[in-house]
Design an enzyme around this catalytic site. Structure first.
Site, PDB file in Angstrom:
ATOM      1  N   ARG A 169       3.130  50.099 -25.871  1.00  0.00           N
ATOM      2  CA  ARG A 169       4.587  50.130 -25.711  1.00  0.00           C
ATOM      3  C   ARG A 169       5.394  50.320 -26.983  1.00  0.00           C
ATOM      4  NH1 ARG A 169       2.302  47.276 -21.929  1.00  0.00           N
ATOM      5  NH2 ARG A 169       2.712  47.902 -19.788  1.00  0.00           N
ATOM      6  N   ILE A 194      -9.619  45.003 -25.347  1.00  0.00           N
ATOM      7  CA  ILE A 194     -10.969  45.319 -24.866  1.00  0.00           C
ATOM      8  C   ILE A 194     -11.821  45.863 -26.005  1.00  0.00           C
ATOM      9  CG2 ILE A 194     -10.171  45.747 -22.506  1.00  0.00           C
ATOM     10  CD1 ILE A 194     -10.108  48.727 -23.105  1.00  0.00           C
ATOM     11  N   ASP A 195     -11.331  45.668 -27.253  1.00  0.00           N
ATOM     12  CA  ASP A 195     -11.956  46.337 -28.390  1.00  0.00           C
ATOM     13  C   ASP A 195     -13.008  45.526 -29.136  1.00  0.00           C
ATOM     14  OD1 ASP A 195     -10.413  44.472 -29.893  1.00  0.00           O
ATOM     15  OD2 ASP A 195      -8.758  45.883 -30.074  1.00  0.00           O
ATOM     16  N   HIS A 203      -9.242  41.338 -19.922  1.00  0.00           N
ATOM     17  CA  HIS A 203      -9.316  42.695 -19.371  1.00  0.00           C
ATOM     18  C   HIS A 203     -10.653  43.371 -19.651  1.00  0.00           C
ATOM     19  CE1 HIS A 203      -4.619  42.820 -19.398  1.00  0.00           C
ATOM     20  NE2 HIS A 203      -5.114  42.094 -18.427  1.00  0.00           N
ATOM     21  N   CYS A 252     -25.336  57.718 -14.703  1.00  0.00           N
ATOM     22  CA  CYS A 252     -26.522  56.878 -14.903  1.00  0.00           C
ATOM     23  C   CYS A 252     -27.762  57.760 -15.033  1.00  0.00           C
ATOM     24  CB  CYS A 252     -26.651  55.941 -13.704  1.00  0.00           C
ATOM     25  SG  CYS A 252     -28.105  54.901 -13.763  1.00  0.00           S
ATOM     26  N   CYS A 283     -30.163  56.823 -11.733  1.00  0.00           N
ATOM     27  CA  CYS A 283     -29.856  57.207 -10.345  1.00  0.00           C
ATOM     28  C   CYS A 283     -28.739  58.239 -10.220  1.00  0.00           C
ATOM     29  CB  CYS A 283     -29.502  55.955  -9.526  1.00  0.00           C
ATOM     30  SG  CYS A 283     -27.847  55.343  -9.909  1.00  0.00           S
ATOM     31  N   ASN A 310       5.695  38.506 -32.583  1.00  0.00           N
ATOM     32  CA  ASN A 310       5.683  39.856 -32.008  1.00  0.00           C
ATOM     33  C   ASN A 310       6.781  40.691 -32.649  1.00  0.00           C
ATOM     34  OD1 ASN A 310       4.114  41.185 -29.840  1.00  0.00           O
ATOM     35  ND2 ASN A 310       6.143  41.739 -29.097  1.00  0.00           N
TER      36      ASN A 310
HETATM   37  P1  CNA Z   1       1.703  46.270 -25.305  1.00  0.00           P
HETATM   38  O1  CNA Z   1       2.454  46.175 -24.040  1.00  0.00           O
HETATM   39  O2  CNA Z   1       1.403  47.615 -25.857  1.00  0.00           O
HETATM   40  O3  CNA Z   1       2.538  45.432 -26.363  1.00  0.00           O
HETATM   41  C1  CNA Z   1       2.134  45.295 -27.684  1.00  0.00           C
HETATM   42  C2  CNA Z   1       3.196  44.482 -28.398  1.00  0.00           C
HETATM   43  O4  CNA Z   1       2.727  44.199 -29.698  1.00  0.00           O
HETATM   44  C3  CNA Z   1       4.544  45.184 -28.546  1.00  0.00           C
HETATM   45  O5  CNA Z   1       5.556  44.331 -28.039  1.00  0.00           O
HETATM   46  C4  CNA Z   1       4.701  45.399 -30.058  1.00  0.00           C
HETATM   47  O6  CNA Z   1       6.018  45.193 -30.496  1.00  0.00           O
HETATM   48  C5  CNA Z   1       3.792  44.348 -30.619  1.00  0.00           C
HETATM   49  N1  CNA Z   1       3.154  44.731 -31.882  1.00  0.00           N
HETATM   50  C6  CNA Z   1       2.552  45.888 -32.198  1.00  0.00           C
HETATM   51  N2  CNA Z   1       2.000  45.821 -33.417  1.00  0.00           N
HETATM   52  C7  CNA Z   1       2.284  44.582 -33.902  1.00  0.00           C
HETATM   53  C8  CNA Z   1       2.001  43.900 -35.106  1.00  0.00           C
HETATM   54  N3  CNA Z   1       1.306  44.483 -36.085  1.00  0.00           N
HETATM   55  N4  CNA Z   1       2.451  42.628 -35.264  1.00  0.00           N
HETATM   56  C9  CNA Z   1       3.174  42.013 -34.287  1.00  0.00           C
HETATM   57  N5  CNA Z   1       3.475  42.613 -33.116  1.00  0.00           N
HETATM   58  C10 CNA Z   1       3.024  43.877 -32.926  1.00  0.00           C
HETATM   59  O7  CNA Z   1       0.329  45.506 -25.241  1.00  0.00           O
HETATM   60  P2  CNA Z   1      -0.111  44.292 -24.306  1.00  0.00           P
HETATM   61  O8  CNA Z   1      -1.437  43.857 -24.765  1.00  0.00           O
HETATM   62  O9  CNA Z   1       0.972  43.314 -24.149  1.00  0.00           O
HETATM   63  O10 CNA Z   1      -0.243  45.109 -22.920  1.00  0.00           O
HETATM   64  C11 CNA Z   1      -1.166  44.952 -22.129  1.00  0.00           C
HETATM   65  C12 CNA Z   1      -2.264  46.045 -22.072  1.00  0.00           C
HETATM   66  C13 CNA Z   1      -2.472  46.961 -23.243  1.00  0.00           C
HETATM   67  C14 CNA Z   1      -3.513  45.254 -21.996  1.00  0.00           C
HETATM   68  O11 CNA Z   1      -4.042  45.482 -20.752  1.00  0.00           O
HETATM   69  C15 CNA Z   1      -4.462  45.779 -23.049  1.00  0.00           C
HETATM   70  O12 CNA Z   1      -5.758  45.785 -22.528  1.00  0.00           O
HETATM   71  C16 CNA Z   1      -3.998  47.156 -23.326  1.00  0.00           C
HETATM   72  N6  CNA Z   1      -4.419  47.753 -24.611  1.00  0.00           N
HETATM   73  C17 CNA Z   1      -5.464  47.236 -25.338  1.00  0.00           C
HETATM   74  C18 CNA Z   1      -5.824  47.795 -26.554  1.00  0.00           C
HETATM   75  C19 CNA Z   1      -6.964  47.210 -27.351  1.00  0.00           C
HETATM   76  O13 CNA Z   1      -7.932  46.714 -26.786  1.00  0.00           O
HETATM   77  N7  CNA Z   1      -6.862  47.224 -28.684  1.00  0.00           N
HETATM   78  C20 CNA Z   1      -5.115  48.898 -27.046  1.00  0.00           C
HETATM   79  C21 CNA Z   1      -4.073  49.408 -26.263  1.00  0.00           C
HETATM   80  C22 CNA Z   1      -3.732  48.825 -25.064  1.00  0.00           C
END
Ligand code: CNA
Length: 246
Positions: A36, A107-108, A123, A152, A155, A216
């Site tokens: 986002r 998920i990383d 997740h 796979c 199979c 955040n």
């Molecule tokens: P999101 O909705 O993308 O929100 C991320 C938030 O983090 C935003 O509000 C940003 O302002 C804030 N942000 C970004 N960088 C920083 C920072 N350096 N310091 C502080 N704040 C920061 O992500 P959510 O996790 O809330 O959304 C849910 C989804 C995104 C989940 O299902 C995740 O699995 C999925 N996702 C995961 C990954 C990963 O595994 N790295 C990557 C991208 C998305």
């Protein structure tokens, strides 16, 4: 150290059962874009014509596995990255006996790579993959080595990453453990998440204490509920407050 960071440090010193709830923003400083932010996966629309929520839905996966995997490989199946200061600071807090659990939407696998032991992956993980027909396991490396739609080699079934897609439910046991940790916590640090995705965001509601901290960059729907808010880089903040921990 600014006033808010100093206050966070004091709150950590007063706590002994801290839980951390995080999301994609925890990993942006490692180079994985979130969904986002400005540079986030809204790029998905430009490159793939759809929102991440559509590309990563179960319906899309089953109907258009080729396109799903093109997006998934480019955006999420990333293994050549390293934990950043946020992951390292949380692992430090666990070693210091302060933090009881990391609950992540990511998920990383970067929390484990930094040394955190008690990690709840709401997740799922890119490191676990199974054949939908025979259940055979495949590693992230095997997934990367396969071209096109991974099938796979026993199979021929379609392989699905053990990540929770949109339209799918969360694993009950993981969710229950996360709730228990949050309910028992004497401090809850929430960071790097827009708190827009449910049910993960709703986990904040299980915390009843008076040390709810949000770190955040942008505002969240829970800002008014927090006892302390830092709209800053999570890596920088957590590094600063754990400097004197081993
Ligand atoms: P999101 O909705 O993308 O929100 C991320 C938030 O983090 C935003 O509000 C940003 O302002 C804030 N942000 C970004 N960088 C920083 C920072 N350096 N310091 C502080 N704040 C920061 O992500 P959510 O996790 O809330 O959304 C849910 C989804 C995104 C989940 O299902 C995740 O699995 C999925 N996702 C995961 C990954 C990963 O595994 N790295 C990557 C991208 C998305």
């Amino acid at each position: 150290m600014d006033h808010a960071t100093q206050r966070l440090r004091e709150m950590i010193a007063q706590s002994g059962r801290i839980a951390f709830l995080g999301g994609a923003g925890v990993s942006t400083e490692s180079g994985i874009p979130d969904f986002r932010s400005e540079n986030g996966h809204y790029e998905a629309i430009r490159k793939f014509g759809q929102l991440p929520e559509v590309l990563l839905s179960r319906t899309f996966f089953l109907r258009f596995p080729e396109k799903f995997y093109q997006y998934y490989r480019s955006a999420l199946l990333v293994t050549d990255i390293l934990p950043n200061d946020a992951h390292k600071a949380l692992a430090k807090m666990e070693r210091a006996g302060k933090l009881t659990a990391v609950i992540t939407q990511n998920i990383d696998g970067l929390h484990q790579a930094a040394g955190s032991k008690n990690v709840y992956e709401l997740h799922g993980s890119i490191y676990r993959n199974h054949c939908m027909d025979c259940g055979c396991f495949f590693s992230a490396k095997e997934m990367q080595d396969m071209e096109g739609v991974p099938r796979c080699n026993h199979c021929g079934g379609l392989i699905k990453p053990d990540v929770v897609l949109y339209e799918e439910g969360l694993e009950e046991e993981t969710l229950r453990a996360a709730i228990t940790h949050i309910m028992r916590a004497d401090m809850l640090i929430v960071g790097g998440t827009s708190l827009a995705v449910h049910p993960a965001a709703g986990l904040v509601d299980y915390y009843r204490g008076s040390r709810l901290v949000l770190i955040n960059k942008s505002e969240t729907p829970y800002d008014e509920r927090a006892n302390l808010i830092l709209h800053e880089s999570i890596g920088g903040v957590l590094k600063a407050v754990t400097e004197d921990m081993l």
